[in-house]
Structure formats: structure tokens, C-alpha cells
Design a protein around this motif. Structure first.
Motif, PDB file in Angstrom:
ATOM      1  N   VAL A 263      43.635  17.752  16.868  1.00  0.00           N
ATOM      2  CA  VAL A 263      44.668  17.637  16.254  1.00  0.00           C
ATOM      3  C   VAL A 263      45.224  17.243  16.582  1.00  0.00           C
ATOM      4  O   VAL A 263      46.227  16.401  17.599  1.00  0.00           O
ATOM      5  CB  VAL A 263      45.547  19.171  17.123  1.00  0.00           C
ATOM      6  CG1 VAL A 263      47.079  19.343  16.079  1.00  0.00           C
ATOM      7  CG2 VAL A 263      44.992  20.268  16.155  1.00  0.00           C
ATOM      8  N   SER A 264      46.597  16.620  15.481  1.00  0.00           N
ATOM      9  CA  SER A 264      47.377  15.513  15.292  1.00  0.00           C
ATOM     10  C   SER A 264      49.012  16.023  15.431  1.00  0.00           C
ATOM     11  O   SER A 264      49.113  16.780  14.626  1.00  0.00           O
ATOM     12  CB  SER A 264      47.556  14.373  14.614  1.00  0.00           C
ATOM     13  OG  SER A 264      48.621  13.153  14.565  1.00  0.00           O
ATOM     14  N   PRO A 265      49.482  15.546  16.589  1.00  0.00           N
ATOM     15  CA  PRO A 265      51.072  15.781  16.682  1.00  0.00           C
ATOM     16  C   PRO A 265      51.576  15.026  15.281  1.00  0.00           C
ATOM     17  O   PRO A 265      53.115  15.809  14.777  1.00  0.00           O
ATOM     18  CB  PRO A 265      51.156  15.326  17.302  1.00  0.00           C
ATOM     19  CG  PRO A 265      50.919  13.902  18.314  1.00  0.00           C
ATOM     20  CD  PRO A 265      49.615  14.535  17.891  1.00  0.00           C
ATOM     21  N   VAL A 266      51.083  14.526  15.136  1.00  0.00           N
ATOM     22  CA  VAL A 266      51.904  13.642  13.352  1.00  0.00           C
ATOM     23  C   VAL A 266      51.886  14.880  12.565  1.00  0.00           C
ATOM     24  O   VAL A 266      52.698  14.901  11.752  1.00  0.00           O
ATOM     25  CB  VAL A 266      51.804  12.638  13.160  1.00  0.00           C
ATOM     26  CG1 VAL A 266      51.391  12.091  11.445  1.00  0.00           C
ATOM     27  CG2 VAL A 266      52.416  11.088  13.767  1.00  0.00           C
ATOM     28  N   SER A 267      50.442  15.745  12.802  1.00  0.00           N
ATOM     29  CA  SER A 267      50.748  16.535  10.999  1.00  0.00           C
ATOM     30  C   SER A 267      51.039  17.292  11.700  1.00  0.00           C
ATOM     31  O   SER A 267      51.908  18.679  10.271  1.00  0.00           O
ATOM     32  CB  SER A 267      49.037  16.420  11.187  1.00  0.00           C
ATOM     33  OG  SER A 267      47.762  15.306  11.058  1.00  0.00           O
ATOM     34  N   VAL A 268      51.335  18.048  13.274  1.00  0.00           N
ATOM     35  CA  VAL A 268      52.535  19.421  12.920  1.00  0.00           C
ATOM     36  C   VAL A 268      53.666  18.292  12.700  1.00  0.00           C
ATOM     37  O   VAL A 268      54.337  19.782  12.282  1.00  0.00           O
ATOM     38  CB  VAL A 268      52.073  19.591  14.530  1.00  0.00           C
ATOM     39  CG1 VAL A 268      53.317  20.554  14.667  1.00  0.00           C
ATOM     40  CG2 VAL A 268      50.511  19.822  15.009  1.00  0.00           C
ATOM     41  N   ALA A 269      53.751  17.668  12.888  1.00  0.00           N
ATOM     42  CA  ALA A 269      55.050  17.939  12.903  1.00  0.00           C
ATOM     43  C   ALA A 269      55.150  17.443  11.522  1.00  0.00           C
ATOM     44  O   ALA A 269      56.484  18.400  10.937  1.00  0.00           O
ATOM     45  CB  ALA A 269      55.366  16.039  13.110  1.00  0.00           C
ATOM     46  N   ARG A 270      54.751  17.308  10.136  1.00  0.00           N
ATOM     47  CA  ARG A 270      54.921  17.856   8.801  1.00  0.00           C
ATOM     48  C   ARG A 270      54.886  18.396   8.635  1.00  0.00           C
ATOM     49  O   ARG A 270      55.262  18.941   7.209  1.00  0.00           O
ATOM     50  CB  ARG A 270      53.981  16.325   8.464  1.00  0.00           C
ATOM     51  CG  ARG A 270      54.116  14.745   8.554  1.00  0.00           C
ATOM     52  CD  ARG A 270      53.202  13.621   8.115  1.00  0.00           C
ATOM     53  NE  ARG A 270      53.643  12.878   8.285  1.00  0.00           N
ATOM     54  CZ  ARG A 270      52.214  11.246   8.076  1.00  0.00           C
ATOM     55  NH1 ARG A 270      51.052  11.772   8.159  1.00  0.00           N
ATOM     56  NH2 ARG A 270      52.796  10.140   8.593  1.00  0.00           N
ATOM     57  N   GLU A 271      54.032  19.253   9.184  1.00  0.00           N
ATOM     58  CA  GLU A 271      54.160  20.618   8.287  1.00  0.00           C
ATOM     59  C   GLU A 271      55.189  21.830   8.430  1.00  0.00           C
ATOM     60  O   GLU A 271      55.642  22.469   7.611  1.00  0.00           O
ATOM     61  CB  GLU A 271      53.172  21.439   9.112  1.00  0.00           C
ATOM     62  CG  GLU A 271      51.350  20.752   9.023  1.00  0.00           C
ATOM     63  CD  GLU A 271      50.241  21.678   9.485  1.00  0.00           C
ATOM     64  OE1 GLU A 271      50.634  22.138  10.630  1.00  0.00           O
ATOM     65  OE2 GLU A 271      49.202  21.411   9.392  1.00  0.00           O
ATOM     66  N   ASP A 272      56.106  21.068   9.512  1.00  0.00           N
ATOM     67  CA  ASP A 272      57.154  22.283   9.962  1.00  0.00           C
ATOM     68  C   ASP A 272      58.782  21.427   9.659  1.00  0.00           C
ATOM     69  O   ASP A 272      58.828  20.589  11.178  1.00  0.00           O
ATOM     70  CB  ASP A 272      56.455  22.369  11.462  1.00  0.00           C
ATOM     71  CG  ASP A 272      58.216  24.190  12.011  1.00  0.00           C
ATOM     72  OD1 ASP A 272      59.421  23.612  11.222  1.00  0.00           O
ATOM     73  OD2 ASP A 272      57.838  24.951  12.914  1.00  0.00           O
ATOM     74  N   SER A 273      59.104  21.106   8.706  1.00  0.00           N
ATOM     75  CA  SER A 273      59.972  20.004   8.526  1.00  0.00           C
ATOM     76  C   SER A 273      61.156  21.120   9.683  1.00  0.00           C
ATOM     77  O   SER A 273      62.608  19.793   9.879  1.00  0.00           O
ATOM     78  CB  SER A 273      60.905  19.974   7.073  1.00  0.00           C
ATOM     79  OG  SER A 273      61.300  21.835   7.106  1.00  0.00           O
TER      80      SER A 273
END
Length: 323
Positions: A263-273
Motif C-alpha cells: 500500500v502506498s501512503p500517497v494512494s491512501v491520501a488521494r482516496e480520502d480528501s
């Protein structure tokens, strides 16, 4: 009721069908079946070779593009961060080469790297609940850090405390901590094994947080179900707190591989504005273009805007709009 003769007839039919299949396969149909199978195998081999050649050609093209961007990077970013101080935060599993490359890009842009702070692996277990209730002895560490940073009223969390140490904004209507208070609070976290390095000697204009991929087997003290996503979420929460307490923050980490389990923290950040509102993200810091995107995102942050940049499918665009 089915009698014995029925069973005999059924068995005989099966034997006849089997015998016919053997005879046809070994006789009239043998050549046709063999030729068909041989043709399919040859076709698959050709397709494999074609795909391999295409992959090698694409890799060469990407390598040439990276070399080209790497050569032009100092020119592209020149003056973008004219004299601005930037703190680097190395998150767990971040690649050392990514951190070094981004530091070089900041300097190429005319910026100054004011500090490099490392968030150690134990941060996950300690800050997993954001109040440190999960780690033995952590409530005392939290209390000591609050007192050292000059926050005896209210209850700032560990991410908020680190944001106060690194950032340049109070965000709680209280005076900014002094340099001595920052150092004292950082020493508390360092003695607890949560961070290492040294706090900035001055309040940086902006912050870059460099992360890595979180594998699914990376435990966080709360069981293994979806541990990687929880860990990545903690990193995003930390980045968001630092963003609120600084002139701007950029979170960068590799893009997830297709079919990969990490899991990339960047992807998690982009999923939850809601979790990352105001935070900028960049995927691909291992590439020259990714380092250039980090600098451009920093420049945009300092101008009061944010966005998500890179080549991943969840990026909003390749680079910030400078119009």
C-alpha cells in the motif's frame, strides 16, 4: 429399480466411447490434433517474444526519458524555491536514494534543506491510536512531549507535536514553540525511539515527507487485518498535521505496482480528501520527473494551493498548472 443389466449396458457404452476416442486420436485425427497443438504453442512463443521485445523497448524509452529529465532537472527547477527553507521527513520504508535525490532537487531549485528528520518504525505502534494508548509507557512519553513543547493546556496528539516541532505555524492560537522547546520535545521523542536526526534550526517554509510502500505483513500492533492500510493512514495523518503547521507539505512515495499487495501512503491520501485536505502528493520520487514534480508542488504549496501529481491513475495531473 435399476437392475444389473442397466449397469452392464452403461459400462459397455462407456468402453465403446473410450475405444472410439483412442482409435480416432491415434488414427485419422492424430495429425490434426498434433498440428493444432504445435501451431498454438508456436503462436504463444511468438507472442511472448513480441511482448518481451516491446517491454525492453519501453524500458529503454523510459530510461532515456529519465536521463533526459535528469539532465534538464536543474534548469527546470532553477529559482523555484529561491532561498526558501525546506525540511525533509524520512518516513519508515523510504528509500535513501529518494531522500537524497529530493534534497538535491531542492538545492537545484535554490532552496535550503534545513533538516532531515527520520520517523522510526516504532512510531506506528506508539501513535497508532493518535493518543499513544497502545504502546507501554507511551502516555508518559506523550505527557513529557506536551510539556516540553509548551502545551500544558489542550491535548495535542503525537502527530500534532511533531508538526509543532517541524512546522512554522501554531494552528492552536498559542505562541510558536521556541527553538529550545522544539529541541527538548524532539529529544523526548528521540529517547522513546520514535524519531531520529535533529529538528530544524529554523522554521522551514515547507516540508517534504518521503515514504515507501507498506507491505501487507507490516504489523502495527493492532492485528494483521488490513495492517498496511492502517499504517499508511497513520503516515497520511502525520503529513496532514505537519501541513497544517507549516507553509505547506508534500507527501511523496512510489506508485503501487499493478497487482501488488503493498500500500502506498500517497494512494491512501488521494482516496480520502477529508484526511489529506490541503496536502499535496507526488508519486514516483525514484524518477527524475518525480523529483521535479516535488519541487513544483512545493512551489505551489508556498503559493497557497495544492494538488496530486504524477503518472498514477489517481493523480489529478502530471504537474501543477502554472497559468
Amino acid at each position: 429399480m435399476i437392475d444389473f443389466r442397466y449397469h452392464m449396458v452403461s459400462l459397455a457404452a462407456v468402453l465403446v466411447a473410450l475405444a472410439m476416442g483412442v482409435l480416432l486420436g491415434a488414427g485419422p485425427l492424430r495429425d490434426d490434433i498434433g498440428d493444432t497443438l504445435t501451431g498454438e504453442v508456436t503462436k504463444l512463443r511468438q507472442e511472448k517474444e513480441t511482448l518481451r521485445a516491446q517491454s525492453e523497448e519501453r524500458d529503454r524509452a523510459l530510461e532515456a526519458q529519465d536521463d533526459f529529465v535528469d539532465t534538464l532537472l536543474p534548469t527546470v527547477v532553477d529559482g523555484r524555491l529561491d532561498g526558501r527553507g525546506v525540511a525533509l521527513v524520512r518516513l519508515p520504508r523510504a528509500d535513501n536514494g529518494d531522500v537524497t535525490g529530493i534534497a538535491d532537487a531542492v538545492r537545484d531549485a535554490g532552496g535550503r534543506v534545513t533538516a532531515t528528520v527520520t520517523v522510526d518504525q516504532d512510531w506506528f505502534a506508539a501513535a497508532g491510536s493518535r493518543t499513544m494508548d497502545l504502546a507501554p509507557g507511551s502516555p508518559q512519553v506523550l505527557a513529557d512531549a506536551r510539556r516540553a513543547i509548551g502545551r500544558t493546556s489542550g491535548e495535542p496528539t503525537m502527530p500534532e507535536i511533531l508538526g509543532l516541532i517541524i512546522g512554522s505555524r501554531s494552528a492552536d492560537n498559542l505562541p510558536l514553540p521556541s527553538t529550545a522547546q522544539r529541541r527538548a520535545a524532539f529529544a523526548v521523542l528521540g529517547d522513546a525511539g520514535l524519531v531520529s536526526g535533529a529538528p530544524p534550526q529554523e522554521s522551514p517554509s515547507a516540508v517534504v515527507l518521503v515514504g515507501g510502500m507498506i507491505p501487507q505483513d507490516a504489523g502495527d500492533g493492532q492485528g494483521e487485518d488490513d495492517a498496511a492500510t492502517r499504517t499508511a493512514t497513520q503516515l497520511v495523518e502525520l503529513a496532514a498535521d505537519i501541513d497544517r503547521r507549516s507553509g505547506g507539505a508534500v507527501l511523496t512515495a512510489p506508485e503501487p505496482s499493478v497487482g501488488g499487495q503493498a500500500v502506498s501512503p500517497v494512494s491512501v491520501a488521494r482516496e480520502d480528501s477529508g484526511l489529506s485536505d490541503g496536502l499535496s502528493t507526488v508519486d514516483g520520487p525514484e524518477r527524475a520527473i518525480g523529483r521535479a514534480q516535488v519541487v513544483l508542488a512545493l512551489q505551489e504549496q508556498l503559493a497557497g494551493d495544492s494538488g496530486h501529481y504524477g503518472v498514477a491513475a489517481d493523480a489529478t495531473s502530471a504537474i501543477p498548472d502554472e497559468s
